[in-house]
Design an enzyme around this catalytic site. Structure first.
Site, PDB file in Angstrom:
ATOM      1  N   SER A  73       0.839  -1.201   0.000  1.00  0.00           N
ATOM      2  CA  SER A  73       0.000   0.000   0.000  1.00  0.00           C
ATOM      3  C   SER A  73       0.871   1.247   0.000  1.00  0.00           C
ATOM      4  CB  SER A  73      -0.910   0.011   1.241  1.00  0.00           C
ATOM      5  OG  SER A  73      -0.153   0.319   2.403  1.00  0.00           O
ATOM      6  N   SER A  75       0.804   3.691   2.314  1.00  0.00           N
ATOM      7  CA  SER A  75       0.741   4.361   3.615  1.00  0.00           C
ATOM      8  C   SER A  75       2.084   4.877   4.104  1.00  0.00           C
ATOM      9  CB  SER A  75       0.139   3.422   4.671  1.00  0.00           C
ATOM     10  OG  SER A  75       1.037   2.375   4.991  1.00  0.00           O
ATOM     11  N   LYS A 130       4.674   0.848   9.918  1.00  0.00           N
ATOM     12  CA  LYS A 130       4.495   2.278  10.213  1.00  0.00           C
ATOM     13  C   LYS A 130       5.751   2.788  10.912  1.00  0.00           C
ATOM     14  CE  LYS A 130       0.098   1.866   9.018  1.00  0.00           C
ATOM     15  NZ  LYS A 130      -0.348   2.324   7.693  1.00  0.00           N
ATOM     16  N   SER A 221      -3.141   6.746   5.479  1.00  0.00           N
ATOM     17  CA  SER A 221      -2.617   5.753   6.409  1.00  0.00           C
ATOM     18  C   SER A 221      -3.623   5.430   7.510  1.00  0.00           C
ATOM     19  CB  SER A 221      -1.305   6.252   7.047  1.00  0.00           C
ATOM     20  OG  SER A 221      -0.834   5.342   8.009  1.00  0.00           O
TER      21      SER A 221
END
Length: 263
Positions: A73, A75, A130, A221
């Site tokens: 993705s 994010s 993250k 995100s």
């Protein structure tokens, strides 16, 4: 990829057990029966003897040294792009057992700014990535595209408009910023106009044994702003290297991404 981890552990255990039982119980009996004529090993024993060392090495490396992950993705753009294949240090935050992720050797703890792979509390079968913004005991706030740590706003410097590529081309035109996270400045993306999106404004106190994580692509995100703090027990490791990038919409292999450190 949890299914792969389970399959790897089961296959390693099964092949090792077959090989061990044959060595302890059956190999000598075969030798005694055969006399001068060599008796062939059963096919299952032959396969177990061949595959067990390979499976064991892969299991040890993947569980305790480094594990590959793929970025699916946007994010973590611009730090990580869709199609990046990364390596994750599996011992940076302690050695953990495969499958249940239980820590059995203490080594270190995440530092502010680390990019971490983890299993989110609400999606325990998935691996997410993250950046650590808040440490245990911190108060983190997010208001008007600004992160506050213990009441102090982070400083930002705009670099210009971001130019995306491949499957990340939809982020073209976003503001490319440098976020001055203490000790770990890094780039982030901000979309200037998102009238129908929840910005995730709020304030959170990070309890002991937890961390607050956010994606570098702030408006794309699903992170701690929406589901809270991350328990230390859900950590999988520290991302440190991009070893490959494959994005068919960007022309295939992104050679300029290979070998890049993850800041």
């Amino acid at each position: 990829m949890r299914w792969f981890e389970i399959a790897l552990v089961v296959l390693t255990f099964a092949t090792g057990l077959v090989w061990l039982l044959d060595r302890l119980l059956f190999a000598r009996k075969r030798a005694e029966r055969s006399g001068l004529i060599e008796e062939k090993e059963p096919l299952v024993v032959d396969y177990a003897r061949a595959f067990f060392p390979v499976l064991a090495v892969v299991l040890v490396l993947r569980s305790f040294v480094a594990e590959p992950f793929r970025i699916p993705s946007s994010s973590m753009m611009p730090t990580l792009l869709i199609g990046d294949f990364i390596l994750v240090n599996k011992f940076a935050y302690g050695l953990r057992l495969p499958i249940n992720n239980r820590k059995f050797v203490e080594i270190g703890e995440p530092e502010r700014g680390d990019v971490v792979v983890f299993r989110p509390p609400h999606r325990p079968d998935e691996d997410w990535i993250k950046r650590v913004i808040g440490l245990p005991g911190d108060t983190v706030a997010y208001r008007d595209n600004t992160v506050y740590v213990n009441g102090e706003p982070l400083r930002y410097r705009r670099l210009g408009e971001y130019q995306g590529r491949g499957r990340g081309a939809d982020m073209s035109g976003a503001s490319l910023m440098v976020e001055d996270l203490p000790g770990r400045p890094h780039q982030v993306l901000e979309v200037d106009q998102t009238p129908f999106m929840d910005p995730g404004d709020g304030e959170w106190t990070v309890p002991e044994g937890h961390y607050f994580v956010m994606g570098d692509n702030r408006d794309r995100s699903d992170d701690g702003r929406f589901w809270g703090t991350l328990p230390e027990s859900q950590l999988r490791g520290k991302a440190f290297l991009v070893w490959m990038n494959i994005d068919s919409k960007a022309g295939g292999i992104g050679f300029d991404r290979i070998g890049n450190d993850i800041p």
